[in-house]
Design an enzyme around this catalytic site. Structure first.
Site, mmCIF file in Angstrom:
data_model
loop_
_atom_site.group_PDB
_atom_site.id
_atom_site.type_symbol
_atom_site.label_atom_id
_atom_site.label_comp_id
_atom_site.label_asym_id
_atom_site.label_seq_id
_atom_site.Cartn_x
_atom_site.Cartn_y
_atom_site.Cartn_z
ATOM 1 N N SER A 145 0.858 -1.192 0.000
ATOM 2 C CA SER A 145 0.000 0.000 0.000
ATOM 3 C C SER A 145 0.888 1.234 0.000
ATOM 4 O O SER A 145 2.019 1.195 0.504
ATOM 5 C CB SER A 145 -0.892 0.011 1.249
ATOM 6 O OG SER A 145 -1.569 1.258 1.384
ATOM 7 N N TYR A 158 -1.612 -1.032 10.330
ATOM 8 C CA TYR A 158 -1.710 -1.403 8.915
ATOM 9 C C TYR A 158 -0.578 -0.786 8.099
ATOM 10 O O TYR A 158 0.090 -1.472 7.314
ATOM 11 C CB TYR A 158 -3.061 -0.971 8.355
ATOM 12 C CG TYR A 158 -3.284 -1.377 6.915
ATOM 13 C CD1 TYR A 158 -3.722 -2.656 6.596
ATOM 14 C CD2 TYR A 158 -3.060 -0.482 5.869
ATOM 15 C CE1 TYR A 158 -3.926 -3.039 5.280
ATOM 16 C CE2 TYR A 158 -3.259 -0.851 4.552
ATOM 17 C CZ TYR A 158 -3.693 -2.128 4.256
ATOM 18 O OH TYR A 158 -3.887 -2.500 2.954
#
Length: 282
Positions: A145, A158
């Site tokens: 990401s 995350y």
């Protein structure tokens, strides 16, 4: 008659994974993919039928709780046997969550780490072993990401996991290079995986839908990404055109991770509020 290549995708029933599965099938791969729970079974089976009907390739689907110990490795082994080979592994399954670690319970933290990091490592290890034993000069792709590239608020877990995944990709690339196996990473940014109508049908809060509809205004390219954007990046990295690329991270984010975006980008107070609201849920 040429032999079809074989690909495994974790988390392939919806969103980015669905786009990748479709792209691989269109390029002539037999595909095996996982979905997480019984709620995803209908989507998985529908995609399987679509691929078999339109692309005339083999497609296998499996329910797999990849966050549980031993499941990722077993999924790769089972899919490899069913496919009759393995050329490509796409580690995609994950749960995106933006929430301050100071407000997260230990069980949620463990779930994110196990699903978004440990399962990737174990699946890649198993795929690398299979490819090396079979002398297959294959490819492994990690879906990270842009939140692993740049720090955002409320993203200790995350974002931290995705940053760690980028470093692990580099080490996998070093360790597997002697076997001709390439390992790369794709780092998506904001990707629109559901329409506003689909989100309403799922009961998503109207304010959240409005925030998402306006997020594209914050991105330098002024549009949301699509699963196809990510799938195209994956397709390039596993192609012969990328045969001299390993250990790299291809960012597919419309410029979201660029320095100064969005905090220093001129915007109205209302648009700024949209970004802040979205960061808490992205």
């Amino acid at each position: 008659m040429s032999v079809r290549k074989k690909a495994i995708v974790t988390g392939g029933s919806r969103g980015i994974g669905r786009g990748i599965v479709r792209k691989l099938a269109m390029q002539g791969y037999d595909v095996a993919f996982s979905y997480h729970s019984s709620k995803g079974r209908a989507e998985a089976e529908a995609l399987k039928k679509e691929i078999e009907r339109e692309q005339h390739c083999a497609c296998y689907v499996y329910e797999a709780h990849l966050e549980e110990k031993g499941v990722a490795e077993e999924f790769v082994r089972t899919a490899y046997k069913d496919l009759g080979g393995l050329d490509v592994l796409i580690n995609n399954a994950g749960q995106s969550l933006v929430h301050s670690i100071f407000e997260m319970d230990p069980e949620t933290i463990d779930f994110i780490i196990n699903l978004d990091f440990r399962a990737y490592l174990m699946a890649a290890r198993e795929a690398g072993r299979i490819m090396a034993e079979n002398k297959t000069k294959g490819n492994i792709i990690m879906i990270s990401s842009c939140r692993g590239i740049r720090a955002f608020p409320y993203d200790e877990v995350y974002g931290g996991v995705k940053a760690g995944l980028i470093r692990s990709t580099q080490t996998f690339a070093l360790d597997l290079a002697p076997y001709g196996i390439r390992v790369n990473c794709v780092a998506p940014g904001p990707i629109r995986v559901r329409t506003s109508e689909e989100m309403r049908a799922e009961g998503v809060d109207e304010r959240e839908i409005e925030d998402l509809d306006n997020l594209w205004k914050q991105l330098p390219l002024e549009r949301m990404g699509t699963p196809e954007d990510v799938a195209n990046a994956v397709a390039f990295l596993i192609s012969d055109e990328a045969s001299y690329i390993t250990g790299t991270t291809l960012i597919v984010d419309g410029g979201a991770a660029l320095p100064g975006i969005p905090e220093n980008r001129p915007k109205s107070d209302e648009v700024s509020k949209v970004w802040c609201n979205f960061k808490k849920r992205w």
